[in-house]
Design a protein around this motif. Structure first.
Motif, PDB file in Angstrom:
ATOM      1  N   HIS A   1       0.820  -1.215   0.000  1.00 42.37           N
ATOM      2  CA  HIS A   1       0.000   0.000   0.000  1.00 42.37           C
ATOM      3  C   HIS A   1       0.857   1.271   0.000  1.00 42.37           C
ATOM      4  O   HIS A   1       0.454   2.289  -0.559  1.00 42.37           O
TER       5      HIS A   1
ATOM      6  N   GLU B   1      -4.389   5.956   2.277  1.00 44.00           N
ATOM      7  CA  GLU B   1      -5.522   6.170   1.381  1.00 44.00           C
ATOM      8  C   GLU B   1      -5.047   6.172  -0.064  1.00 44.00           C
ATOM      9  O   GLU B   1      -4.081   6.843  -0.414  1.00 44.00           O
ATOM     10  N   HIS B   2      -5.741   5.398  -0.901  1.00 42.77           N
ATOM     11  CA  HIS B   2      -5.518   5.392  -2.349  1.00 42.77           C
ATOM     12  C   HIS B   2      -6.703   4.719  -3.007  1.00 42.77           C
ATOM     13  O   HIS B   2      -7.434   3.961  -2.366  1.00 42.77           O
ATOM     14  N   SER B   3      -6.921   5.018  -4.261  1.00 36.01           N
ATOM     15  CA  SER B   3      -8.001   4.401  -5.048  1.00 36.01           C
ATOM     16  C   SER B   3      -9.352   4.532  -4.355  1.00 36.01           C
ATOM     17  O   SER B   3     -10.153   3.601  -4.369  1.00 36.01           O
TER      18      SER B   3
ATOM     19  N   LYS C   1       0.321   8.015  -5.765  1.00 37.03           N
ATOM     20  CA  LYS C   1      -0.679   8.972  -5.278  1.00 37.03           C
ATOM     21  C   LYS C   1      -1.398   8.497  -4.027  1.00 37.03           C
ATOM     22  O   LYS C   1      -2.576   8.744  -3.839  1.00 37.03           O
ATOM     23  N   ARG C   2      -0.684   7.828  -3.164  1.00 29.99           N
ATOM     24  CA  ARG C   2      -1.279   7.412  -1.896  1.00 29.99           C
ATOM     25  C   ARG C   2      -1.071   8.520  -0.868  1.00 29.99           C
ATOM     26  O   ARG C   2      -0.180   9.343  -0.993  1.00 29.99           O
ATOM     27  N   LYS C   3      -1.942   8.549   0.118  1.00 35.65           N
ATOM     28  CA  LYS C   3      -1.825   9.521   1.206  1.00 35.65           C
ATOM     29  C   LYS C   3      -1.643   8.742   2.504  1.00 35.65           C
ATOM     30  O   LYS C   3      -2.376   7.791   2.767  1.00 35.65           O
TER      31      LYS C   3
END
Length: 120
Positions: A16, A38-40, A21-23
């Motif tokens: 993950h 967080e992603h997708s 573009k993950r947070k």
């Protein structure tokens, strides 16, 4: 914020963290902080093997944990609000600012669009 929240365990964390573009967020939780990726349009919360959220005692522990996994930035969320509270607060803020002669300006950060208000 993401719509669905899914638990992940430590063995799944590296996957993950490598998603584009993950947070990464440290979210205040009872006596410490939980970790959320967080992603997708999904929010993944790091859990223990027994299924409860993994709680870090302080932000230094979170930072060290993430740094060891190659994370250079994360966001700290000190208070979670429901979507009803967010909507009520933003509508009150806009109304109050509009009455005081506030000037709106559009700001952009990393492609995200946001609206902020400044007093004149």
């Amino acid at each position: 914020m993401a719509e669905a929240k899914l638990p992940i365990v430590d063995g799944q964390l590296d996957f993950h963290l490598k998603v584009a573009k993950r947070k990464v967020r440290a979210v205040a939780y009872e006596d410490g902080f939980t970790l959320q990726i967080e992603h997708s349009d999904l929010a993944h919360t790091l859990t223990t093997q027994r299924g409860s959220p993994r709680v870090f005692k302080n932000l230094t522990t979170v930072a060290t944990f993430l740094k060891d996994r190659g994370v250079k930035r994360f966001t700290v969320i000190l208070e979670q609000r429901s979507s009803d509270e967010k909507a009520a607060k933003s509508s009150v803020k806009v109304t109050a600012k509009a009455d005081t002669g506030a000037k709106a300006k559009s700001t952009s950060r990393r492609g995200d669009r946001s609206l902020s208000f400044d007093r004149e």
